[in-house]
Design a protein around this motif. Structure first.
Motif, short mmCIF file in Angstrom:
data_model
loop_
_atom_site.label_atom_id
_atom_site.label_comp_id
_atom_site.label_asym_id
_atom_site.label_seq_id
_atom_site.Cartn_x
_atom_site.Cartn_y
_atom_site.Cartn_z
N THR A 252 -34.28 55.35 8.89
CA THR A 252 -34.89 56.57 9.23
C THR A 252 -34.71 56.95 10.64
OG1 THR A 252 -36.64 56.02 7.21
CG2 THR A 252 -37.10 57.92 9.07
N LEU A 253 -34.41 58.07 10.78
CA LEU A 253 -34.40 58.76 12.14
C LEU A 253 -35.69 59.69 12.40
CD1 LEU A 253 -32.70 59.11 14.78
CD2 LEU A 253 -31.93 61.30 13.69
N GLU A 254 -36.46 59.09 13.51
CA GLU A 254 -37.48 59.96 13.75
C GLU A 254 -37.31 60.55 15.23
OE1 GLU A 254 -41.17 57.65 13.58
OE2 GLU A 254 -41.02 57.11 11.41
N LEU A 255 -37.46 61.86 15.28
CA LEU A 255 -37.18 62.56 16.26
C LEU A 255 -38.09 63.63 16.85
CD1 LEU A 255 -35.64 65.67 15.88
CD2 LEU A 255 -34.05 64.09 14.73
N ASN A 256 -38.01 64.25 17.92
CA ASN A 256 -38.90 65.23 18.48
C ASN A 256 -37.93 66.22 19.10
OD1 ASN A 256 -41.99 64.51 18.47
ND2 ASN A 256 -40.88 62.81 18.99
N TYR A 257 -37.96 67.35 18.56
CA TYR A 257 -37.28 68.53 19.13
C TYR A 257 -38.06 69.29 19.84
CZ TYR A 257 -38.24 71.70 15.25
OH TYR A 257 -38.76 72.43 14.30
N ILE A 258 -37.55 70.17 20.89
CA ILE A 258 -38.56 70.88 21.72
C ILE A 258 -38.24 72.44 21.69
CG2 ILE A 258 -38.91 71.45 24.15
CD1 ILE A 258 -37.67 68.70 24.98
N THR A 259 -39.11 73.11 21.31
CA THR A 259 -39.25 74.56 21.14
C THR A 259 -39.03 75.20 22.37
OG1 THR A 259 -41.68 74.99 21.21
CG2 THR A 259 -40.79 74.49 19.27
N GLU A 260 -38.87 76.85 22.11
CA GLU A 260 -38.79 77.58 23.32
C GLU A 260 -40.03 77.46 24.32
OE1 GLU A 260 -37.69 78.53 20.26
OE2 GLU A 260 -35.96 79.65 20.49
N LEU A 261 -41.10 77.42 23.82
CA LEU A 261 -42.46 77.05 24.49
C LEU A 261 -42.63 75.67 24.88
CD1 LEU A 261 -44.59 79.19 22.18
CD2 LEU A 261 -43.49 80.06 24.21
N GLY A 262 -41.68 74.82 24.89
CA GLY A 262 -42.09 73.68 25.28
C GLY A 262 -42.73 72.55 24.27
N ALA A 263 -43.08 73.00 23.22
CA ALA A 263 -43.62 72.17 22.29
C ALA A 263 -43.01 71.21 21.47
CB ALA A 263 -44.34 73.00 21.13
N PHE A 264 -43.27 69.79 21.27
CA PHE A 264 -42.77 68.85 20.78
C PHE A 264 -42.92 69.16 19.38
CE2 PHE A 264 -42.14 65.61 24.38
CZ PHE A 264 -41.60 66.72 25.19
N VAL A 265 -41.92 69.01 18.37
CA VAL A 265 -41.97 69.13 16.70
C VAL A 265 -41.40 67.80 16.27
CG1 VAL A 265 -41.35 70.16 14.80
CG2 VAL A 265 -41.84 71.45 16.92
N PRO A 266 -42.24 67.00 15.69
CA PRO A 266 -41.86 65.50 15.06
C PRO A 266 -41.15 66.04 13.65
CG PRO A 266 -44.19 65.87 14.61
CD PRO A 266 -43.68 67.05 15.58
N VAL A 267 -39.99 65.06 13.45
CA VAL A 267 -39.19 65.42 12.37
C VAL A 267 -38.80 63.80 11.89
CG1 VAL A 267 -37.12 66.09 11.31
CG2 VAL A 267 -38.28 67.55 12.71
N SER A 268 -38.69 63.58 10.74
CA SER A 268 -38.20 62.09 10.13
C SER A 268 -37.06 62.69 9.22
CB SER A 268 -39.26 61.55 9.42
OG SER A 268 -38.90 60.39 8.82
N VAL A 269 -36.18 62.00 9.47
CA VAL A 269 -34.75 62.29 8.60
C VAL A 269 -34.40 60.91 7.96
CG1 VAL A 269 -32.57 63.10 8.53
CG2 VAL A 269 -34.18 64.12 10.31
N PRO A 270 -34.35 60.74 6.66
CA PRO A 270 -33.62 59.57 5.92
C PRO A 270 -32.25 59.54 6.13
CG PRO A 270 -34.34 60.97 4.54
CD PRO A 270 -34.89 61.63 5.63
N LEU A 271 -31.50 58.48 6.47
CA LEU A 271 -30.17 58.48 6.45
C LEU A 271 -29.70 57.35 5.56
CD1 LEU A 271 -30.03 58.36 10.45
CD2 LEU A 271 -29.47 60.55 8.79
N THR A 272 -28.47 57.72 5.29
CA THR A 272 -27.60 56.46 4.49
C THR A 272 -26.24 56.22 5.24
OG1 THR A 272 -28.86 57.49 2.29
CG2 THR A 272 -26.75 56.26 2.27
N VAL A 273 -25.93 55.04 5.37
CA VAL A 273 -24.84 54.71 5.99
C VAL A 273 -23.60 55.49 5.17
CG1 VAL A 273 -23.07 53.00 6.81
CG2 VAL A 273 -25.40 52.86 7.05
N GLY A 274 -22.59 56.25 5.86
CA GLY A 274 -21.55 56.74 5.41
C GLY A 274 -21.96 57.90 4.36
N GLY A 275 -23.09 58.47 4.31
CA GLY A 275 -23.67 59.49 3.37
C GLY A 275 -23.55 60.82 4.39
#
Length: 275
Positions: A252-275
């Motif tokens: 699982t990849l957990e990340l925070n991306y940043i909006t134009e206003l500087g807010a942090f948005v958390p996202v969780s992305v399931p990953l599969t090797v080779g997928g």
């Protein structure tokens, strides 16, 4: 004005100038710095600037939260590394004009900085964003020594210059979209490379996407990278060193991306090797 050292990561860097320090004085000064890091007096409103191509200018507000006047130097650069490892004002041409380039800001006062675009923006890509860096260098006023100070105290004084860097995204008039929409549309994939996991994101939007942090989790194991930037219409790769060694279970990849206003948005992305 002597330019500060280049900063590869983070928003603030510092530079000290001192002369004629005896070994004991130098040691005491070093301990003082380690015990109490310098804090910037100049606060910049916002964490990033999005320059709308439909507008002629953008403004940035600088506020002196310290108790002394501060001299500031403001300039833009293109983020290119220089051979001597510094970022010098005016060394990199950009299609913008900053006004004022130098300003004295008194305690508890603010200065509005105006950034104008020039005709040279026509040479930038018109179907996607371009990124630049706004630099704010602050040099505190020299403190008045105490009446009972030793004569060599002035020679042993260390002046700290702090530099703040913010991304400036130039978004041409014809570019539509926003960070949230672009981030949600990204595609992610992962592959194993020895003991490392290599994660790639495909950004097919015309918008830059900034990440505050990325954490890869597998079972009880977690690895992280400090952040990064996904360029428009490009793939960006992140290497998690040693993350694959002895790890088992779903990724699982957990990340925070940043909006134009500087807010942090958390996202969780399931990953599969080779997928």
């Amino acid at each position: 004005m002597t330019p500060p050292p280049r900063a590869s990561h983070g928003r603030r860097t510092c530079q000290g100038k001192g002369i004629k320090m005896k070994p004991l004085h130098f040691l005491m000064m070093a301990l003082a710095i380690l015990a109490g890091p310098s804090h910037a007096a100049i606060q910049v409103a916002g964490t990033r600037i999005v320059f709308d191509g439909n507008q002629k200018e953008q403004t940035v507000r600088l506020t002196n939260t310290g108790d002394r006047p501060v001299l500031t130097q403001i300039w833009l650069d293109a983020g290119e590394e220089q051979a001597d490892g510094t970022v010098q004002a005016g060394a990199q041409a950009t299609p913008f004009i900053v006004n004022p380039p130098v300003a004295r800001i008194n305690s508890d006062k603010a200065q509005v900085v105006r950034i104008f675009k020039t005709a040279e923006v026509a040479a930038l890509p018109q179907t996607q964003e371009s990124v630049f860096w706004l630099n704010v260098l602050e040099v505190p006023a020299k403190a008045t020594p105490a009446a009972n100070a030793e004569p060599e105290a002035e020679d042993n004084r260390l002046n700290i210059a702090l530099r703040t860097r913010l991304k400036l995204f130039y978004r041409p008039a014809g570019v539509k979209g926003d960070t949230v929409t672009a981030a949600e549309a990204m595609a992610w994939r992962v592959r194993k490379d020895g003991d490392d996991y290599v994660v790639t994101c495909a950004n097919r939007s015309p918008i830059h996407i900034s990440f505050a942090s990325l954490v890869l989790k597998q079972g009880e194991k977690r690895s992280d990278v400090p952040g990064g930037l996904a360029k428009p219409n490009a793939d960006e790769t992140f290497r998690f060193v040693g993350a694959a060694a002895g790890a088992a279970g779903p990724l699982t990849l957990e990340l925070n991306y940043i909006t134009e206003l500087g807010a942090f948005v958390p996202v969780s992305v399931p990953l599969t090797v080779g997928g």
